[in-house]
Design an enzyme around this catalytic site. Structure first.
Site, PDB file in Angstrom:
ATOM      1  N   ASP A  32       0.063  -7.515   1.098  1.00  0.00           N
ATOM      2  CA  ASP A  32       0.516  -6.158   1.402  1.00  0.00           C
ATOM      3  C   ASP A  32       2.035  -6.063   1.521  1.00  0.00           C
ATOM      4  O   ASP A  32       2.563  -5.431   2.452  1.00  0.00           O
ATOM      5  CB  ASP A  32      -0.154  -5.646   2.676  1.00  0.00           C
ATOM      6  CG  ASP A  32      -0.154  -4.116   2.745  1.00  0.00           C
ATOM      7  OD1 ASP A  32       0.379  -3.482   1.817  1.00  0.00           O
ATOM      8  OD2 ASP A  32      -0.686  -3.565   3.721  1.00  0.00           O
TER       9      ASP A  32
ATOM     10  N   HIS B   5       0.811  -1.219   0.000  1.00  0.00           N
ATOM     11  CA  HIS B   5       0.000   0.000   0.000  1.00  0.00           C
ATOM     12  C   HIS B   5       0.844   1.270   0.000  1.00  0.00           C
ATOM     13  O   HIS B   5       0.328   2.354  -0.251  1.00  0.00           O
ATOM     14  CB  HIS B   5      -0.992  -0.002   1.180  1.00  0.00           C
ATOM     15  CG  HIS B   5      -0.396   0.240   2.528  1.00  0.00           C
ATOM     16  ND1 HIS B   5      -0.145  -0.770   3.429  1.00  0.00           N
ATOM     17  CD2 HIS B   5      -0.020   1.379   3.151  1.00  0.00           C
ATOM     18  CE1 HIS B   5       0.351  -0.267   4.541  1.00  0.00           C
ATOM     19  NE2 HIS B   5       0.443   1.049   4.391  1.00  0.00           N
TER      20      HIS B   5
ATOM     21  N   SER C 167       4.369   2.539   7.983  1.00  0.00           N
ATOM     22  CA  SER C 167       4.082   1.437   7.068  1.00  0.00           C
ATOM     23  C   SER C 167       5.322   1.047   6.276  1.00  0.00           C
ATOM     24  O   SER C 167       5.988   1.888   5.675  1.00  0.00           O
ATOM     25  CB  SER C 167       2.969   1.834   6.099  1.00  0.00           C
ATOM     26  OG  SER C 167       1.750   2.020   6.772  1.00  0.00           O
TER      27      SER C 167
END
Length: 538
Positions: free
Chosen positions: A142, A111, A221
């Site tokens: 992911d 992402h 992230s």
């Protein structure tokens, strides 16, 4: 200056008593005075011993010089516009983290780089921004790999090594650039849960995930979560403060290692799946009805997806007892690596083309079956997010037709119950067998040829001129024919929608010009502005 001198003098005159006693000044001449009567000296108060309080100091860099492995990723992305799919979409910018692994590769979240058009990476202590390219993207778990072509970028960078699944209540540290910061941030917490969790990037896939109490915010992230100098996971998602506090998740090393092994042949084949639904068998009466022993084993197969690898092997009503020799408990869990995990984790560690062996209970008799060729079941993709592809659509007579999927629902947020039913039960009721594409009239670009057609918006196309329409390609073929009228029937009751073909053809250029439509159709999910090599790897 004078004022300062006076203050200094005053400070000297009123110094501490101990200092004055050690440095008595010479006595000034005074007149002799009569001696004063003796005053008994007061006893000195007891002096309290000063005990130094130790300041707690944590271990210095318990995971080594992580800053020599961590990178800051800036992504410029283009989000598809499902309401006007012929447009490029809206430009967005985001910041994430990544870290160097073997082979001059940088591991991060999918992402972080999804729908990206331009990537740059920065390393600690270097003011330069280096252009990066995407090598592989795994949206179902992911994860992504990127690299930098600059010859000196990886010089003095330290590749990180991977560890094992950390134990519950053990301490881990998350590294990244939260809230867009430009300097490395470190947060520490404990491992609080190891479980199957929904990966929100795809919104359909569930994999092993580890819950930690270390704070993870936007910008974390893709950063490493470390323990004892090795990577224990990749930070990837968490809850907002109004839902849960101190709850974040990392992708554990079994998922990471599977991804790296999958792409080792130069292509990502995605996760494989049994493509079944099941029910737990914890009710004693239900177990007796099925003829099962009271040994707390087995789960009941509810649905077998026809497009999946189990279609010719399993059937509803089968009870799964073991998978590759691992006993399946009545709650659907097995013992793996000393932990209890969903039995489908056994399949998740396999690859396209692998096989799996099952001991089952069928018609009150034990038997053994084998699924020879595991693969991905395509109907599940409809219920998940898509990335790095252009939306499929067909525009005819100002009417916009699009296949139903999760991105479409989130863009339009329809309230039609029939449409919601087709999405929710697309797999459970095997609706994809009759409608591989659920084609929806999503929007109408107003023109004199399509006036008074607003009530048909949100309808599902069933047939055109008596011919069933199952896919977007069939819809395009139907509109390519030359009848006088197109009679379009929607699923459900109500009169058909009718278009005059000649008037539609006469209005085509007018509509395109008025609404700046550059292209009237896109029938395939083509990669959006990717190089041929990247398109093959994604």
């Amino acid at each position: 200056m004078k004022r300062l001198l006076i203050l200094v003098c005053i400070a000297w005159l009123f110094g501490s008593p101990s200092y004055a006693q050690q440095n008595n000044p010479a006595s000034s001449p005074v007149e002799p005075q009569a001696p004063l009567p003796a005053v008994p000296a007061k006893p000195s108060p007891p002096v309290q011993a000063v005990v130094p309080v130790p300041v707690p100091v944590g271990p210095r860099k318990p995971n080594g010089p992580v800053q020599k492995s961590l990178v800051r990723i800036t992504a410029t992305a283009v989000e598809p516009d499902y309401k006007a799919p012929w447009n490029a979409g809206g430009i967005q910018r985001g910041v994430g983290a990544g870290f160097v692994i073997s082979g001059n590769r940088i591991l991060t979240n999918a992402h972080v780089v999804a729908n990206s058009r331009y990537l740059t990476v920065e390393r600690e202590g270097d003011p330069n921004k280096y252009p990066a390219t995407v090598q592989f993207v795994a949206n179902d778990c992911d994860l992504a790999l990127i690299t930098v072509s600059a010859p000196d970028f990886f010089k003095n960078m330290l590749p990180l090594r991977f560890g094992e699944i950390p134990a519950l209540e053990s301490t881990v540290s998350a590294y990244g650039y939260p809230i867009g910061g430009e300097r490395m941030s470190v947060t520490t917490g404990i491992v609080s849960r190891i479980d199957f969790q929904l990966y929100t990037h795809s919104s359909i896939d569930q994999h092993l995930a580890i819950q930690i109490s270390a704070q993870i915010n936007p910008g974390n992230s893709g950063g490493p979560v470390m323990q004892d100098g090795k990577v224990a996971g990749v930070a990837f998602q968490g809850y907002s403060g109004d839902v849960a506090q101190g709850v974040a998740y990392m992708i554990p090393t079994p998922v990471i290692n599977r991804f790296l092994k999958d792409v080792s042949d130069g292509h990502y084949d995605k996760y494989v799946d049994l493509a079944i639904s099941y029910s737990k068998l914890q009710n004693p009466a239900q177990r007796r009805f099925l003829g099962l022993k009271d040994d707390d084993r087995g789960v009941l197969v509810s649905t077998v997806v026809e497009a999946g690898p189990s279609a010719s092997v399993l059937r509803p009503g089968d009870v799964l007892l073991t998978i590759d020799g691992h006993p399946i408990a009545s709650d659907g869990n097995v013992e793996l690596d000393g932990e209890r995990a969903d039995f489908q984790e056994v399949v998740e560690r396999k690859f396209k083309g692998d096989s799996v062996k099952l001991d089952i209970w069928r018609d009150k008799q034990p038997t053994t079956v084998k699924i020879e060729f595991l693969k991905t079941a395509w109907p599940y993709l409809v219920q998940g997010h898509s990335y790095d592809v252009r939306p499929r659509y067909l525009l005819y007579g100002g009417l916009l037709f699009q296949p139903l999927n999760l991105d479409l629902l989130e863009a339009y947020r329809p309230t039609d119950l029939r449409l919601r039913h087709f999405f929710e039960y697309f797999i459970l009721e095997q609706l994809y067998l009759q409608h591989p594409d659920v084609i929806v009239l999503t929007n109408i670009l107003p023109d004199p040829i399509n006036t008074y057609l607003a009530p048909y918006r949100g309808g599902i196309v069933d047939e055109i001129n008596g011919k069933k329409i199952r896919t977007l390609d069939e819809l395009a073929s139907a509109f390519a024919e030359t009848p006088e009228h197109f009679v379009i029937r929607m699923i459900g009751d109500g009169p058909p929608l009718v278009l005059d073909r000649n008037k539609v053809e006469a209005a085509r250029e007018r509509i395109k010009t008025r609404y700046n439509v550059l292209k009237e159709k896109n029938l395939e999910e083509q990669p959006a502005s990717k190089s041929p090599q990247q398109a093959n790897n994604i």
